[in-house]
Design a protein around this motif. Structure first.
Motif, PDB file in Angstrom:
ATOM      1  N   MET A  60       0.828  -1.213   0.000  1.00 16.54           N
ATOM      2  CA  MET A  60       0.000   0.000   0.000  1.00 16.54           C
ATOM      3  C   MET A  60       0.856   1.253   0.000  1.00 16.54           C
ATOM      4  SD  MET A  60      -3.081  -1.259   2.563  1.00 16.54           S
ATOM      5  CE  MET A  60      -3.052   0.232   3.427  1.00 16.54           C
ATOM      6  N   ARG A  61       2.008   1.221   0.650  1.00 16.51           N
ATOM      7  CA  ARG A  61       2.895   2.391   0.660  1.00 16.51           C
ATOM      8  C   ARG A  61       3.439   2.684  -0.736  1.00 16.51           C
ATOM      9  NH1 ARG A  61       6.325   1.304   6.208  1.00 16.51           N
ATOM     10  NH2 ARG A  61       4.753   2.169   7.609  1.00 16.51           N
ATOM     11  N   GLY A  62       3.560   1.654  -1.558  1.00 16.42           N
ATOM     12  CA  GLY A  62       4.077   1.851  -2.904  1.00 16.42           C
ATOM     13  C   GLY A  62       3.017   2.279  -3.905  1.00 16.42           C
ATOM     14  N   GLU A  63       1.746   2.140  -3.545  1.00 19.73           N
ATOM     15  CA  GLU A  63       0.670   2.495  -4.468  1.00 19.73           C
ATOM     16  C   GLU A  63       0.428   4.002  -4.464  1.00 19.73           C
ATOM     17  OE1 GLU A  63      -2.671   0.235  -3.166  1.00 19.73           O
ATOM     18  OE2 GLU A  63      -1.927  -1.626  -4.047  1.00 19.73           O
ATOM     19  N   LEU A  64      -0.231   4.464  -5.503  1.00 20.08           N
ATOM     20  CA  LEU A  64      -0.590   5.870  -5.635  1.00 20.08           C
ATOM     21  C   LEU A  64      -1.727   6.191  -4.675  1.00 20.08           C
ATOM     22  CD1 LEU A  64      -0.180   8.486  -7.213  1.00 20.08           C
ATOM     23  CD2 LEU A  64      -1.873   7.654  -8.840  1.00 20.08           C
ATOM     24  N   ASN A  65      -1.578   7.271  -3.912  1.00 22.66           N
ATOM     25  CA  ASN A  65      -2.592   7.666  -2.944  1.00 22.66           C
ATOM     26  C   ASN A  65      -3.554   8.662  -3.606  1.00 22.66           C
ATOM     27  OD1 ASN A  65      -4.114   8.289  -0.756  1.00 22.66           O
ATOM     28  ND2 ASN A  65      -2.413   8.905   0.556  1.00 22.66           N
ATOM     29  N   ILE A  66      -4.731   8.193  -3.981  1.00 22.99           N
ATOM     30  CA  ILE A  66      -5.718   9.023  -4.670  1.00 22.99           C
ATOM     31  C   ILE A  66      -6.308  10.074  -3.739  1.00 22.99           C
ATOM     32  CG2 ILE A  66      -7.933   8.975  -5.881  1.00 22.99           C
ATOM     33  CD1 ILE A  66      -7.202   6.172  -6.822  1.00 22.99           C
ATOM     34  N   MET A  67      -6.403   9.765  -2.453  1.00 19.29           N
ATOM     35  CA  MET A  67      -7.014  10.701  -1.510  1.00 19.29           C
ATOM     36  C   MET A  67      -6.214  11.994  -1.397  1.00 19.29           C
ATOM     37  SD  MET A  67      -9.798   9.394  -0.650  1.00 19.29           S
ATOM     38  CE  MET A  67     -10.289  10.453   0.668  1.00 19.29           C
ATOM     39  N   GLN A  68      -4.914  11.965  -1.656  1.00 21.54           N
ATOM     40  CA  GLN A  68      -4.115  13.189  -1.600  1.00 21.54           C
ATOM     41  C   GLN A  68      -4.562  14.183  -2.670  1.00 21.54           C
ATOM     42  OE1 GLN A  68      -0.010  12.061  -1.870  1.00 21.54           O
ATOM     43  NE2 GLN A  68       0.204  11.871   0.352  1.00 21.54           N
ATOM     44  N   TRP A  69      -5.015  13.716  -3.797  1.00 22.18           N
ATOM     45  CA  TRP A  69      -5.482  14.617  -4.859  1.00 22.18           C
ATOM     46  C   TRP A  69      -6.692  15.425  -4.398  1.00 22.18           C
ATOM     47  CZ3 TRP A  69      -5.528  11.023  -9.758  1.00 22.18           C
ATOM     48  CH2 TRP A  69      -4.212  10.718 -10.104  1.00 22.18           C
ATOM     49  N   PHE A  70      -7.588  14.780  -3.637  1.00 23.01           N
ATOM     50  CA  PHE A  70      -8.791  15.472  -3.190  1.00 23.01           C
ATOM     51  C   PHE A  70      -8.494  16.420  -2.027  1.00 23.01           C
ATOM     52  CE2 PHE A  70     -10.547  11.497  -4.994  1.00 23.01           C
ATOM     53  CZ  PHE A  70     -11.278  12.093  -6.030  1.00 23.01           C
ATOM     54  N   ARG A  71      -7.477  16.179  -1.249  1.00 22.63           N
ATOM     55  CA  ARG A  71      -7.155  17.029  -0.115  1.00 22.63           C
ATOM     56  C   ARG A  71      -6.421  18.310  -0.549  1.00 22.63           C
ATOM     57  NH1 ARG A  71      -4.497  12.925   4.123  1.00 22.63           N
ATOM     58  NH2 ARG A  71      -6.016  11.272   3.882  1.00 22.63           N
ATOM     59  N   ARG A  72      -5.776  18.285  -1.660  1.00 26.05           N
ATOM     60  CA  ARG A  72      -5.021  19.450  -2.116  1.00 26.05           C
ATOM     61  C   ARG A  72      -5.996  20.565  -2.500  1.00 26.05           C
ATOM     62  NH1 ARG A  72      -0.272  16.936  -5.905  1.00 26.05           N
ATOM     63  NH2 ARG A  72       0.704  15.723  -4.234  1.00 26.05           N
ATOM     64  N   ARG A  73      -5.579  21.760  -2.207  1.00 29.45           N
ATOM     65  CA  ARG A  73      -6.447  22.895  -2.549  1.00 29.45           C
ATOM     66  C   ARG A  73      -5.775  23.773  -3.543  1.00 29.45           C
ATOM     67  NH1 ARG A  73      -8.778  24.403   3.378  1.00 29.45           N
ATOM     68  NH2 ARG A  73      -9.866  22.480   3.641  1.00 29.45           N
TER      69      ARG A  73
END
Length: 73
Positions: A60-73
């Protein structure tokens, strides 16, 4: 009145007592064996599950974190 009541003297039952002692010892032994077997089975399961969880975490640490895209402003 004391002559009316017979004297009750317990006879020594050493064979019976020894038989019950052997039986109690074997019951305790099998209970100990069962307890240790259950503990070993639980420990094996625990270590296998922990190893799998560590592998999943590294994956999981190596996978792309999609939730970071939504948190960015």
């Amino acid at each position: 009145m004391s002559k009316e009541l017979p004297h009750i003297v317990p006879s020594p039952h050493t064979e019976t007592q020894e038989m019950f002692a052997v039986h109690q010892t074997s019951v305790e032994f099998y209970h100990e064996v069962q307890t240790r077997s259950e503990l070993k089975r639980y420990c094996d399961w625990y270590y296998t599950t922990a190893a799998q969880n560590r592998r999943d975490l590294e994956k999981m640490r190596g996978e792309l974190n999609i939730m970071q895209w939504f948190r960015r402003r």
